[in-house]
Design a protein around this motif. Structure first.
Motif, short mmCIF file in Angstrom:
data_model
loop_
_atom_site.label_atom_id
_atom_site.label_comp_id
_atom_site.label_asym_id
_atom_site.label_seq_id
_atom_site.Cartn_x
_atom_site.Cartn_y
_atom_site.Cartn_z
N GLU A 167 0.87 -1.18 0.00
CA GLU A 167 0.00 0.00 0.00
C GLU A 167 0.90 1.22 0.00
O GLU A 167 1.53 1.55 1.00
CB GLU A 167 -0.84 -0.04 1.28
CG GLU A 167 -1.81 1.07 1.43
CD GLU A 167 -2.35 1.16 2.86
OE1 GLU A 167 -1.58 0.98 3.82
OE2 GLU A 167 -3.55 1.42 3.00
N LEU A 169 0.18 4.52 -1.05
CA LEU A 169 -0.47 5.75 -0.55
C LEU A 169 -1.49 5.29 0.47
O LEU A 169 -2.44 4.59 0.13
CB LEU A 169 -1.14 6.51 -1.70
CG LEU A 169 -1.99 7.73 -1.32
CD1 LEU A 169 -1.13 8.83 -0.71
CD2 LEU A 169 -2.73 8.28 -2.54
N THR A 170 -1.31 5.67 1.72
CA THR A 170 -2.14 5.10 2.78
C THR A 170 -3.40 5.92 3.02
O THR A 170 -3.55 7.03 2.52
CB THR A 170 -1.39 5.07 4.13
OG1 THR A 170 -1.31 6.41 4.61
CG2 THR A 170 -0.02 4.47 4.01
N HIS A 187 -5.04 10.37 4.48
CA HIS A 187 -4.76 11.60 3.73
C HIS A 187 -6.01 12.47 3.79
O HIS A 187 -7.10 12.01 4.15
CB HIS A 187 -4.36 11.29 2.29
CG HIS A 187 -5.43 10.65 1.46
ND1 HIS A 187 -6.56 11.31 1.07
CD2 HIS A 187 -5.56 9.39 0.96
CE1 HIS A 187 -7.33 10.51 0.36
NE2 HIS A 187 -6.75 9.33 0.29
N THR A 191 0.46 15.30 2.91
CA THR A 191 1.66 15.49 3.74
C THR A 191 1.51 16.66 4.69
O THR A 191 2.34 17.56 4.73
CB THR A 191 2.92 15.72 2.87
OG1 THR A 191 2.70 16.89 2.08
CG2 THR A 191 3.21 14.55 1.97
N TYR A 219 2.29 14.41 9.53
CA TYR A 219 1.79 13.16 8.95
C TYR A 219 2.08 13.06 7.46
O TYR A 219 1.91 14.03 6.72
CB TYR A 219 0.27 13.06 9.14
CG TYR A 219 -0.15 13.08 10.57
CD1 TYR A 219 0.14 12.00 11.41
CD2 TYR A 219 -0.81 14.18 11.11
CE1 TYR A 219 -0.24 12.01 12.75
CE2 TYR A 219 -1.18 14.21 12.45
CZ TYR A 219 -0.90 13.13 13.26
OH TYR A 219 -1.27 13.15 14.57
N THR A 220 2.46 11.88 7.04
CA THR A 220 2.61 11.63 5.62
C THR A 220 1.82 10.38 5.25
O THR A 220 1.84 9.39 5.98
CB THR A 220 4.08 11.46 5.19
OG1 THR A 220 4.11 11.15 3.79
CG2 THR A 220 4.79 10.36 5.96
N ALA A 221 1.13 10.46 4.13
CA ALA A 221 0.37 9.30 3.67
C ALA A 221 1.20 8.45 2.71
O ALA A 221 0.69 7.52 2.11
CB ALA A 221 -0.93 9.75 3.01
N TRP A 222 2.48 8.80 2.57
CA TRP A 222 3.32 8.09 1.60
C TRP A 222 4.17 7.03 2.29
O TRP A 222 4.88 7.31 3.24
CB TRP A 222 4.21 9.07 0.82
CG TRP A 222 3.37 10.05 0.06
CD1 TRP A 222 2.97 11.28 0.48
CD2 TRP A 222 2.77 9.85 -1.23
NE1 TRP A 222 2.16 11.87 -0.47
CE2 TRP A 222 2.04 11.02 -1.53
CE3 TRP A 222 2.80 8.81 -2.17
CZ2 TRP A 222 1.32 11.17 -2.73
CZ3 TRP A 222 2.10 8.96 -3.35
CH2 TRP A 222 1.37 10.13 -3.62
N ASN A 223 4.06 5.84 1.75
CA ASN A 223 4.88 4.73 2.24
C ASN A 223 6.09 4.52 1.34
O ASN A 223 6.77 3.52 1.46
CB ASN A 223 4.05 3.44 2.26
CG ASN A 223 3.48 3.20 3.64
OD1 ASN A 223 4.08 3.57 4.64
ND2 ASN A 223 2.33 2.57 3.69
N ILE A 224 6.30 5.44 0.42
CA ILE A 224 7.44 5.34 -0.49
C ILE A 224 8.25 6.62 -0.33
O ILE A 224 7.73 7.64 0.14
CB ILE A 224 6.96 5.22 -1.96
CG1 ILE A 224 6.01 6.38 -2.32
CG2 ILE A 224 6.29 3.87 -2.20
CD1 ILE A 224 5.61 6.41 -3.78
N PRO A 225 9.52 6.60 -0.71
CA PRO A 225 10.29 7.85 -0.67
C PRO A 225 9.62 8.88 -1.58
O PRO A 225 9.24 8.55 -2.71
CB PRO A 225 11.66 7.44 -1.22
CG PRO A 225 11.74 5.96 -1.02
CD PRO A 225 10.34 5.46 -1.17
N TRP A 226 9.48 10.08 -1.07
CA TRP A 226 8.64 11.08 -1.74
C TRP A 226 9.23 12.46 -1.50
O TRP A 226 9.70 12.75 -0.41
CB TRP A 226 7.24 10.98 -1.14
CG TRP A 226 6.18 11.89 -1.68
CD1 TRP A 226 5.27 11.61 -2.65
CD2 TRP A 226 5.88 13.23 -1.22
NE1 TRP A 226 4.43 12.68 -2.83
CE2 TRP A 226 4.78 13.69 -1.98
CE3 TRP A 226 6.43 14.08 -0.26
CZ2 TRP A 226 4.22 14.96 -1.80
CZ3 TRP A 226 5.88 15.35 -0.09
CH2 TRP A 226 4.78 15.77 -0.86
#
Ligand SMILES: Cc1ncc(C[n+]2csc(CCOP(=O)(O)OP(=O)(O)O)c2C)c(N)n1
Ligand code: SF4
Ligand code: SF4
Ligand code: SF4
Ligand SMILES: [Mg+2]
Lengths: 309, 96, 393
Positions: free
Chosen positions: A12, A14-15, A18, A55, A59-66
């Motif tokens: 997942e 984008l969690t 958001h 973002t 809090y960030t909804a990204w589970n990937i480097p962004w």
């Protein structure tokens, strides 16, 4: 492309949590596109609704480097990241395969970010650029962009006594991308998961720049019910306002042909931003709109080798 | 909600290093309507999973089963109900 | 024995870049920096570096790509001037707030309009509040030396901030001088290996760069950035010393010339310091107790060192090669004057604007500035805080 059940097994990226509006088209598109990546992804994001709402510190909804740095430079930013990746690969400091993607709204892509995107295309970096196109500057409160269609109400193309909303037709950015002769260009919509994920997968597999122009409605700006998001996007396709096609190494292919081409009115009437066009004073614009769409559609059919034989 | 941190406690560069921590932020209270599942009608096509903007559809991907809605995050947009091909599997009901 | 070559300032910095061999360079040409970028492109083309060179379509993209590349976790350099720096303006702030140790050479050039390609300091002075470290160079040698030191300063774990190393456009960038260069190995060992702190390419620890701060966090983030730049003075000093041990050329935050017993001094930046030395020598011959304070490090502003050096004086002429329109004096003047407010004794200070758009400055101009300053002190009253050198009425 794997079926949905296979895609659902992927990480997942984008969690939840958001803060995009309920029913926003953008996260549907982004989730599906990221699910189509069969390898790790690093993303850059232009300023806009997607960036802001995913973002909000801490809090960030990204589970990937962004990375987000500004509005007009998502393409330049991702090419910096991608170039560092190549530099490190060359020096043997990294060995994973990584996909690079940049997300920008239509404002960040058609308008202020077009120069940096054009530069990145010309340089030929391997990256996927996704324009989630909601046809206006939504984050700042619905101002017109060069992706806004003719006749649309926005706060900078308001409907008044002498002006009927936006007076220009939209820019055809997809064709501008094609003119850069990059290996993969496609238009898609979130309402057709198969079309979108297939194209995203192709884009990720492209050895060079790939461009996905994805219509993704904003229910606040388009003035439709959140629950109608898929319907409204799909109508744009079925009215041939937003044809689904791809251009792979210069070869055009229509990826979806509506069974019957619906009149543009059907798309216009489900959105508040076009309501004034149905008043007698402005009805002529619907005809202009239809004529424009017809012409563009015929041209596209020709390019795709689909003209009536 | 987390305690507000002082400046000395922050990671340099304004970064967020806890990936995906937006999950701590619950958006479920935005809802005015909520989707209700009738599991008997569900054909497990995963359309609701695919089209939910908020990842609020809980599935067992291995088993290929749609399980439930995650009301911690579901914003009640109704897209899942509109996308569901199985009549009666999802009903939008007013949130009380 | 140190190797000596004939280099202009651009060549000296390009050569330093070659020896540094950064992972990524993203740059766009602009006079008078172009020559530096061209030389670096040649090094790339000849395979003399293994840097990746991104030939961006603008300076905004140059800095954006540098930010992306630096966040990805490697060593990044660029170069620009004037309008190019202005086009980067937005991104300068972001590079600093992300704490990315990008090193950029700037050939100082006037900012339009009218458009002018020659030296003044309007460009980097306009960026003085962006959060970058600013090191000025007096000549090609210093431009070379500062570039190498900048890598080590920027990458120090206590710093991790971007640096601009400036040199006066044309005056330094295009004048061939004698430059002592280090061996490639010496440079490599001096700067050491670099490890990014939160690299985007670390897939196991995904980081979010550049989120949005609302009113609940922005101020705290800025406070920590203030701390970061304030803390880097000792690092700049330490690296200057270490560089001295390696090269025999010691560097400090600022440099005094014949200041020990001086009563009057000029404060200046860049190549003008060379001109000022001549003026001072000639006034000294006439028995005047005059000296020079050369500011090498302008950001962070080395307040205490400035107080120590200038407080004992009677009068100071601050030379500004850029204007802060509508402000009370030029950027250097306001800083120096403000620093001295708390000094144990306060000299009189006059601001002289000079050299805009590449207008030459001569030793006689500086002599005149010092003489005027002396007159003012003797008169016991400053009637005119701001004056001009080399300007037609
Ligand atoms: C240089 C600059 N100009 C203007 C803005 C203000 N701004 C922020 S987002 C935005 C509009 C974004 O529109 P779009 O790219 O279409 O994304 P959307 O919000 O619609 O998703 C604007 C005008 C900015 N952040 N930076
Ligand atoms: S304003 Fe529109 S684009 Fe922005 S989050 Fe809301 S629905 Fe989405
Ligand atoms: S869309 Fe309807 S039928 Fe399909 S999985 Fe969801 S609830 Fe079940
Ligand atoms: S109502 Fe909207 S947010 Fe809630 S589960 Fe359905 S699609 Fe997701
Ligand atoms: Mg938009």
């Amino acid at each position: 492309m794997p079926p949905l059940k296979e895609l659902a097994k992927r990480p997942e990226r984008l969690t939840s949590g958001h803060r995009l509006c309920a029913g926003c088209g953008a996260p549907i598109a982004i989730r599906l596109i990221l699910a189509a990546a069969d390898k790790p992804v690093v993303a850059a994001n232009a300023t806009g609704c997607l960036e802001v709402s995913t973002t909000i510190f801490p809090y960030t909804a990204w589970n990937i480097p962004w990375i987000h740095s500004a509005f007009e430079n998502a393409a330049a930013t991702i090419t910096g990241v991608e170039t560092m990746y190549r530099a490190k690969k060359k020096r043997g400091e990294i060995d994973e395969d990584i996909y690079f993607v940049a997300f920008g709204g239509d404002g960040g892509t058609y308008d202020i970010g077009l120069q940096s995107l054009s530069g990145a295309w010309e340089r030929g970096h391997r990256f996927v650029y996704v324009c989630y196109n909601n046809e206006a500057y939504m984050n700042t409160g619905i101002q017109r962009s060069s992706a806004t269609p003719l006749g649309a109400w926005t706060t900078t193309s308001p409907v008044g006594k002498v002006l009927p909303g936006k007076t220009q037709w939209r820019k055809n950015l997809t064709e501008i991308a094609v003119a850069h002769d990059i290996p993969y260009v496609a238009q898609s919509v979130p309402s057709n998961w198969r079309d979108l994920t297939l194209k995203a997968e192709k884009a990720f597999h492209t050895e060079g720049p790939a461009f996905l122009n994805v219509l993704a409605s904003c229910n606040r700006g388009w003035r439709h019910l959140p629950a109608d998001t898929l319907k409204v996007n799909q109508l744009a396709v079925d009215c041939c306002i937003w044809p689904l096609y791809e251009v792979e190494n210069g070869e055009y292919r229509l990826t979806y042909k509506p069974r019957e081409k619906k009149p543009v009115e059907e798309w216009l009437k489900v959105q508040g931003r076009f309501q004034h066009l149905f008043s007698p004073a402005y009805r002529y614009l619907i005809d202009e709109f239809q004529a424009y769409v017809d012409r563009e559609w015929e041209r596209l059919l020709e390019k795709c080798g689909e003209t009536k034989k | 909600m987390s305690e507000l941190k002082g400046w000395k406690e922050l990671v340099p560069g304004g970064l967020i290093v806890e990936a995906g921590n937006a999950k701590e932020y619950k958006t479920g209270d935005w809802r005015t309507e909520k989707p209700e599942l009738n599991p008997e009608k569900c054909i497990h096509c995963f359309f609701c999973w695919a089209y939910c903007p908020d990842n609020a559809v809980i599935v067992d991907a291995e088993a290929g089963k749609m399980l439930a809605f995650n009301y911690d995050y579901c914003k009640g947009c109704g897209i899942c109900a509109a996308a569901c091909p199985a009549k009666g599997a999802i009903t939008m009901v007013p949130e009380r | 024995m140190a190797k000596v070559v004939g280099f202009n300032g651009n060549a000296a910095v390009a050569y330093a870049m070659k020896q540094i061999n950064p992972d990524v360079v993203a740059a766009y040409p602009i006079t008078p920096q172009t020559d530096c970028v061209e030389r670096f492109a040649e090094y790339v083309s000849e395979g003399l570096v293994d840097s990746e060179f991104i030939t961006v379509e603008s300076e905004h993209s140059a800095m954006s790509a540098c930010i992306g590349a630096a966040a990805a976790g490697g060593r990044v350099m660029t170069a620009t001037a004037a309008n190019g720096l202005a086009l980067m303006w937005e991104m300068l702030y972001i590079a600093a707030s992300m704490r990315l140790p990008i090193v950029m050479m700037v050939t100082n050039r006037a900012l339009s309009g009218n458009i002018n390609i020659h030296c003044d300091h309007a460009d980097t002075m306009g960026a003085r509040d962006a959060g970058w470290i600013h090191l000025f160079s007096e000549n090609a040698q210093e431009a070379y030396d500062n570039t190498i030191q900048a890598i080590k300063i920027a990458e120090d774990l206590g710093v991790r901030l971007p640096i601009m190393v400036t040199q006066d456009g044309f005056i330094i960038s295009h004048a061939v001088e004698r430059v002592e260069i280090l061996e490639d190995e010496e440079v490599k060992n001096f700067i050491g290996a670099y490890k990014g702190r939160y690299p985007l390419l670390d897939l196991n620890n995904p980081v979010t760069y550049g989120p949005i701060d609302l009113f609940d966090y922005y101020f705290e983030h800025k406070r920590s950035q203030i701390e970061a730049i304030d803390n880097c003075l000792p690092v700049i000093e330490r690296v200057g010393k270490e560089f001295g041990e390696l090269s025999g050329r010691n560097y400090e935050l600022l440099e005094g010339y014949r200041l020990e017993d001086a009563e009057y001094a000029v404060v200046a930046l860049g190549s003008t310091c060379g001109t000022a030395r001549e003026a001072i020598d000639s006034l000294r011959e006439k028995g005047k107790k005059v000296g020079l304070l050369k500011m090498r490090c302008f950001r962070p502003f080395p307040r205490e060192s400035v107080i120590e050096a200038l407080s004992p004086l009677k009068g100071i002429a601050v030379l500004d090669r850029s204007v802060s329109f509508g402000g009370f004096g030029g950027p250097l003047f306001t800083e120096v004057r403000s620093a001295l407010y708390d000094a144990p004794s306060r000299p009189s200070i006059i601001n002289f604007f000079y050299g805009l758009g590449g207008r030459d400055i001569y030793p006689e101009d500086i002599e005149k500035a010092l003489e005027k300053t002396e007159e003012v002190v003797k008169a016991g009253k400053i009637e005119q805080h701001i004056d001009y050198l080399g300007l037609r009425e």
